[in-house]
Design a protein around this motif. Structure first.
Motif, PDB file in Angstrom:
ATOM      1  N   TYR A 196     -58.316  25.720 -22.209  1.00 44.75           N
ATOM      2  CA  TYR A 196     -57.402  26.211 -23.239  1.00 44.75           C
ATOM      3  C   TYR A 196     -57.049  27.689 -23.069  1.00 44.75           C
ATOM      4  O   TYR A 196     -56.191  28.202 -23.761  1.00 44.75           O
ATOM      5  N   ARG A 197     -57.760  28.373 -22.187  1.00 46.85           N
ATOM      6  CA  ARG A 197     -57.533  29.815 -22.117  1.00 46.85           C
ATOM      7  C   ARG A 197     -56.276  30.170 -21.326  1.00 46.85           C
ATOM      8  O   ARG A 197     -56.075  29.634 -20.230  1.00 46.85           O
ATOM      9  N   PRO A 198     -55.437  31.073 -21.879  1.00 46.80           N
ATOM     10  CA  PRO A 198     -54.243  31.494 -21.137  1.00 46.80           C
ATOM     11  C   PRO A 198     -54.642  32.190 -19.843  1.00 46.80           C
ATOM     12  O   PRO A 198     -55.686  32.837 -19.782  1.00 46.80           O
ATOM     13  N   LYS A 199     -53.781  32.049 -18.840  1.00 41.99           N
ATOM     14  CA  LYS A 199     -54.101  32.688 -17.562  1.00 41.99           C
ATOM     15  C   LYS A 199     -53.882  34.199 -17.665  1.00 41.99           C
ATOM     16  O   LYS A 199     -52.854  34.643 -18.165  1.00 41.99           O
ATOM     17  N   LYS A 217     -53.526  38.181 -16.173  1.00 42.50           N
ATOM     18  CA  LYS A 217     -52.973  38.816 -14.973  1.00 42.50           C
ATOM     19  C   LYS A 217     -53.422  40.269 -14.955  1.00 42.50           C
ATOM     20  O   LYS A 217     -53.643  40.850 -16.011  1.00 42.50           O
ATOM     21  N   ASP A 269     -49.438  29.211 -25.039  1.00 47.60           N
ATOM     22  CA  ASP A 269     -50.487  30.209 -25.249  1.00 47.60           C
ATOM     23  C   ASP A 269     -50.438  30.797 -26.659  1.00 47.60           C
ATOM     24  O   ASP A 269     -51.465  31.213 -27.197  1.00 47.60           O
ATOM     25  N   LEU A 294     -58.620  27.038 -28.884  1.00 48.54           N
ATOM     26  CA  LEU A 294     -59.838  27.734 -28.450  1.00 48.54           C
ATOM     27  C   LEU A 294     -60.980  27.553 -29.442  1.00 48.54           C
ATOM     28  O   LEU A 294     -62.150  27.772 -29.111  1.00 48.54           O
TER      29      LEU A 294
END
Ligand code: SF4
Ligand code: SF4
Lengths: 184, 540
Positions: free
Chosen positions: B16-19, B21, A89, A96
């Protein structure tokens, strides 16, 4: 090169989209703050992202000079290397840029043509790899910084010990022990 | 593993997007680099603190006492009754958000729970649930939460992610001091044995030997003697540094890092040179060999215990008053807590400078004067001979250490000293200095190696402003008057703003000070050639 024909307005839209996607990797309240607070000292993260992504966009649609790309990426990678991101990430914001490009491309003639999109994709892939290398370097740097900090804590001890040993060697005897303590 | 490998089709559809929370979820992940290790049982035992055991924050089972919840709630009740400020801070926040974007940990991490208002909310929600009628009846609809193990772990994570710097309180229209809420949070965690070694070990050492490092009197003496030898080599002047000398006029107390670490050590050389030059009748103490007070990061009780030893030593040695060195939280303790805990120190005299005869009335109760106040007064009265060109190799900016700046308002004195000892000085942007100073990101016991990643996050706003003056004005040294700063700013700047060193203000004094009988000096206290010596060499 197909990319140089892309209009300034399209590039701006790409930047806007990319910035929005990148800010979207932060919690919602935070991304709003990062986007809206203009003071670079009150909002150092938002400012860093804005300046760097701007510079990278120029490179993506322009000369794509590797040294300059590295220099623009470096501050953001330094940031994301220590923020709450996994390695994927941390560098993922570069990937992105593809989403941003796709979104802009969807707008047909106003967007980025297929040829340009291919070149852009290749450049973004290369940027991901540069970012991964930079991230690696940041992690190494952090380890080295930690080790140097530990050394600084025993600075006087080491210096005194070295001096005691030098004196003892000159006298031909055993050194007097240096100051004792327990370093927490 | 094999079944997790994505197929080529899946690979082309990578998101591609981080998860994300939910930030409302109390569960926290103790990722390496973002938390401090737990206190070793031997240190808790030494201080008589509860629940000594082997455990670590990343363990599933924290080995809490079976009645941990009752202990915490009883502890909360006791503190709500004892500290009006705590009850007030729990009740009066209107959630205006003025503090929200003022915390360096929030700015650096982007984690909403590092907004001071939410940090306080972690404990306020539990207060509502158990101590207010609305919370008892309506629960989560009025923002009340049950106290669960996850909530306790969340407290630990975020209360050891607050450096108690008080920047947020500067902006709160109600004067809510989130640092004080963190202090109570840590006190409650301590009741069930959840604290960190970097705080508890120094406190235990300090209790045992008089300083954080656990250095015994002979070690202390060795260290000071070594500094005296080195100062003589640099200046050609042999100074005296008396230890435990009864009947001296002044007791001088410094943070222990000054006689062990770098760059602190050069500050010590500066003190020694200064005291010799003005002929101060002073003594050090091998028992009050620590200005710092890690009680501040543990509990009010511990603050009191550790602070008392300085005064016990002052009494034993029969001094008239005390000078304190370049330390941060020592001064917070002195100005905000000492008087009610151990004061007034009426067996001492109101401090009067024996050189200028200035009476330090503001210290009439604690009888303790900051070295910067003392030195600024000497300079103001023209009692020091200074050659400012000897600091020409430094292009200086000044970091207001949180505690001296915000807890005691010591803002002008260090600047006055710098301006009188150095020729090149540039301020960082106004909203990053003085009362609004950004914390180093490592105060309140968080300066451990294992927590480095978190410290680099939290210190980014500070380093960002340093980088600005480095790039704009060529600044190459960040001056400060706090031992924690001197230990933690060098790593911070190595990461964010390489090429900027860190120094104490009295290092500049020691460089510039013209001492009677000194040799023709060519180097500063670090053994680096003066700028003029470098030029001479270049012209030769
Ligand atoms: S500034 Fe004060 S009143 Fe406003 S949200 Fe923060 S703590 Fe609450
Ligand atoms: S006291 Fe400092 S570290 Fe703690 S919440 Fe306030 S600004 Fe953040």
């Amino acid at each position: 090169m197909a990319l140089t024909t892309v209009s300034a307005a399209t590039r701006d839209r790409f930047l806007e989209e990319w910035l929005a996607c990148t800010l979207g990797t932060y919690p919602e309240q935070t991304s709003r703050f990062l986007r809206e607070e203009p003071d670079p000292f009150r909002n150092p993260v938002g400012h860093t992202l804005d300046v760097s992504l701007r510079g990278l966009t120029v490179e993506l649609f322009g000369g794509f000079d590797r040294a300059r790309v590295t220099a623009w990426l470096d501050p953001v990678i330094h940031l994301r290397a220590v923020q709450d991101f996994s390695s994927a990430d941390a560098v993922g914001f570069v990937a992105l840029a593809r989403c941003a490009a796709d979104r802009v491309a969807e707008r047909g003639s106003q967007g980025i043509g297929p040829g340009a999109l291919d070149v852009l994709g290749t450049r973004i892939d290369e940027m991901v790899l540069i970012a991964a290398d930079l991230l690696d370097r940041c992690h190494e740097e952090i380890h080295a910084i930690g080790a140097r900090a530990a050394r600084r804590r025993v600075f006087v001890l080491e210096r005194a010990q070295a001096r005691a040993e030098a004196r003892a060697a000159a006298r031909g005897g055993a050194p007097r022990s240096a100051p004792r303590g327990e370093i927490p | 593993m094999a079944d997790q490998t994505p197929s080529p089709e899946q690979l082309t559809q990578v998101d591609y997007r981080p998860k994300g929370k939910s930030w409302l979820d109390p569960h926290v992940e103790f990722r390496k680099g973002t938390y401090c290790y737990s206190a070793a049982p031997k240190n808790l035992t030494y201080l008589g603190l509860p629940n000594p055991r082997q455990w670590q924050p990343f363990d599933q089972d924290w080995k809490l006492p079976p009645d941990w919840k009752d202990i915490i709630l009883a502890g909360m009740k006791e503190r709500l009754d004892r500290y009006r400020s705590f009850r007030l801070f729990m009740d009066i926040c209107v959630r205006c958000g003025a503090c929200a974007d003022k915390c360096h940990f929030y700015l650096g991490s982007g984690d909403p729970k590092n907004m001071p208002v939410l940090r306080a909310e972690l404990i306020r929600s539990v207060y509502r649930r158990y101590f207010t009628l609305a919370g008892r009846l309506l629960g989560s609809t009025v923002g009340a939460r049950d106290l669960t193990e996850d909530v306790l772990k969340e407290w630990f994570y975020y209360f050891y992610q607050c450096t108690e710097c008080r920047r947020c309180s500067v902006f709160c229209p109600y004067g809510i001091d989130t640092a004080e809420i963190t202090m109570i949070g840590r006190e409650l965690l301590t009741l069930v044995g959840c604290n960190i070694n970097w705080v508890i070990e120094p406190a235990a050492n300090c209790f045992r030997t008089g300083n954080h490092l656990g250095i015994q009197p002979h070690g202390f003496k060795d260290s000071i003697d070594f500094a005296v030898d080195e100062l003589e080599e640099i200046t050609g002047v042999r100074v005296e540094a008396p230890i435990n000398r009864k009947g001296a006029e002044v007791l001088f107390v410094m943070p222990s890092a000054d006689y062990f670490g770098t760059p602190h050590y050069y500050t010590l050389l500066g003190y020694l040179a200064l005291f010799h030059e003005i002929g101060l009748d002073y003594t050090l103490s091998a028992f009050a060999s620590e200005g710092g007070n890690f009680g501040l990061f543990t509990s009010h009780e511990m603050i009191k215990r550790l602070n008392a030893k300085i005064y016990a030593e002052a009494k034993r040695l029969g001094v008239k008053w005390i000078i304190g060195g370049e330390c941060g939280h020592m001064w917070r303790v002195m100005h905000q807590y000492m008087d009610t805990m151990n004061g007034p120190a009426d067996f001492l005299e109101v401090p009067v400078s024996p050189i200028t005869h200035t009476r330090f009335d503001h210290a009439a109760s604690t009888r303790m004067v900051h070295i910067c106040e003392f030195t600024a007064d000497l300079i103001r009265h023209g009692r020091l001979k200074l050659d400012v060109s000897r600091n020409d190799h430094w292009n200086v900016t000044f970091h207001d250490s949180c505690n001296p700046a915000r807890a005691m308002g010591l803002i002008e004195e260090p600047r006055y000293i710098i301006r009188n000892t150095c020729r090149t000085f540039h301020e960082m942007p106004e909203n990053t200095i003085r009362e609004q100073t950004f914390c180093c990101g490592s105060g309140s016991g968080l300066g451990t190696d294992e927590n480095l990643e978190m410290r680099l996050r939290g210190g980014f706003p500070r380093a960002n402003a340093v980088r600005y003056v480095r790039d704009k004005h060529g600044v190459n040294v960040l001056a400060c008057i706090c031992a924690i700063d001197k230990a933690t700013l060098p790593p911070l700047l190595e990461y964010w703003s390489p090429g900027v060193d860190v120094a104490g203000v009295h290092e500049f004094v020691g460089n510039a000070l013209l001492m009677k009988g000194e040799r023709d000096r060519t180097t500063d206290l670090r053994g680096e050639p003066f700028a003029s010596a470098k030029e001479d060499r270049a012209h030769a």
